[in-house]
Design a protein around this motif. Sequence first.
Motif, short mmCIF file in Angstrom:
data_model
loop_
_atom_site.label_atom_id
_atom_site.label_comp_id
_atom_site.label_asym_id
_atom_site.label_seq_id
_atom_site.Cartn_x
_atom_site.Cartn_y
_atom_site.Cartn_z
N ALA A 90 -12.70 0.74 33.91
CA ALA A 90 -13.27 1.66 34.89
C ALA A 90 -12.29 1.83 36.05
N VAL A 91 -12.19 3.05 36.54
CA VAL A 91 -11.30 3.36 37.65
C VAL A 91 -12.16 3.86 38.81
N ARG A 92 -12.00 3.23 39.95
CA ARG A 92 -12.74 3.65 41.13
C ARG A 92 -12.03 4.86 41.74
N LEU A 93 -12.81 5.89 42.08
CA LEU A 93 -12.20 7.05 42.70
C LEU A 93 -13.09 7.58 43.81
N ASN A 94 -12.50 8.35 44.68
CA ASN A 94 -13.21 8.93 45.81
C ASN A 94 -13.20 10.44 45.63
N ILE A 95 -14.40 11.04 45.52
CA ILE A 95 -14.50 12.49 45.37
C ILE A 95 -15.42 13.03 46.45
N SER A 96 -15.29 14.29 46.72
CA SER A 96 -16.15 14.96 47.70
C SER A 96 -16.97 16.02 46.99
N LEU A 97 -18.28 15.98 47.23
CA LEU A 97 -19.21 16.96 46.66
C LEU A 97 -20.17 17.39 47.76
N PRO A 98 -20.74 18.56 47.64
CA PRO A 98 -21.75 18.98 48.61
C PRO A 98 -22.93 17.99 48.64
N GLU A 99 -23.43 17.74 49.83
CA GLU A 99 -24.50 16.77 50.02
C GLU A 99 -25.72 17.05 49.15
N GLY A 100 -26.11 18.32 49.06
CA GLY A 100 -27.28 18.68 48.24
C GLY A 100 -27.05 18.39 46.76
N LEU A 101 -25.83 18.64 46.29
CA LEU A 101 -25.50 18.35 44.90
C LEU A 101 -25.57 16.85 44.62
N VAL A 102 -25.07 16.05 45.56
CA VAL A 102 -25.13 14.59 45.39
C VAL A 102 -26.58 14.14 45.33
N ARG A 103 -27.41 14.71 46.19
CA ARG A 103 -28.84 14.38 46.18
C ARG A 103 -29.46 14.73 44.83
N ASN A 104 -29.13 15.92 44.31
CA ASN A 104 -29.67 16.34 43.01
C ASN A 104 -29.16 15.45 41.88
N ILE A 105 -27.88 15.08 41.93
CA ILE A 105 -27.32 14.18 40.92
C ILE A 105 -28.04 12.84 40.94
N ASP A 106 -28.21 12.29 42.14
CA ASP A 106 -28.87 10.99 42.27
C ASP A 106 -30.31 11.03 41.77
N GLU A 107 -31.00 12.11 42.09
CA GLU A 107 -32.39 12.25 41.64
C GLU A 107 -32.45 12.35 40.12
N TYR A 108 -31.59 13.18 39.55
CA TYR A 108 -31.56 13.33 38.09
C TYR A 108 -31.20 12.00 37.42
N ALA A 109 -30.15 11.36 37.93
CA ALA A 109 -29.71 10.10 37.34
C ALA A 109 -30.82 9.05 37.40
N SER A 110 -31.48 8.98 38.54
CA SER A 110 -32.55 8.00 38.71
C SER A 110 -33.69 8.23 37.73
N THR A 111 -34.13 9.49 37.59
CA THR A 111 -35.24 9.78 36.68
C THR A 111 -34.86 9.58 35.21
N HIS A 112 -33.55 9.56 34.92
CA HIS A 112 -33.09 9.34 33.55
C HIS A 112 -32.49 7.94 33.36
N HIS A 113 -32.80 7.06 34.31
CA HIS A 113 -32.37 5.65 34.24
C HIS A 113 -30.86 5.51 34.08
N MET A 114 -30.15 6.26 34.91
CA MET A 114 -28.69 6.24 34.89
C MET A 114 -28.18 5.97 36.31
N THR A 115 -26.93 5.59 36.41
CA THR A 115 -26.27 5.52 37.70
C THR A 115 -25.61 6.86 37.98
N ARG A 116 -25.22 7.08 39.22
CA ARG A 116 -24.49 8.30 39.56
C ARG A 116 -23.20 8.37 38.74
N SER A 117 -22.46 7.27 38.68
CA SER A 117 -21.21 7.24 37.92
C SER A 117 -21.45 7.50 36.45
N GLY A 118 -22.49 6.89 35.89
CA GLY A 118 -22.81 7.11 34.48
C GLY A 118 -23.14 8.56 34.19
#
Length: 131
Positions: A90-118
């Motif tokens: 695994a490689v750690r990286l720093n990316i920039s995304l719009p705040e709303g998109l990150v919120r949507n990603i986190d919500e989707y990932a959480s409801t599908h039992h995933m991490t943001r990275s996954g």
Amino acid sequence: MKFILALHTDDGIKYGVTIPDLPGCLSVGDTLDEALEMAKEAIDAHYELMVEKGIEIPKAGTLAEHKADPDLADAVWAIVDVDVEKYSKAVRLNISLPEGLVRNIDEYASTHHMTRSGFLAKAAQEAMKEE
């Protein structure tokens, strides 16, 4: 990851398998189905050993390139999918995304039992498959 297999048989029953993209990786099977399954196991073990020993994974060739190899002229060709990503560091990286998109990603990932990275890794893999 998909791997091209070159299968050889003298009797149409038992098969020897060469994995052209992994030099030295060979397998056999008493039937075609067994040969394909044994090839998957061989690829998995070979890949794991290469990663453990720090051996660079060779670039995959195309089916056309492999078919042009005179040593594989009489081969029957197949493709198998083997999960070798588990051996990748695994490689750690720093990316920039719009705040709303990150919120949507986190919500989707959480409801599908995933991490943001996954989720991001899976989305990237799916996007690249489509090409």
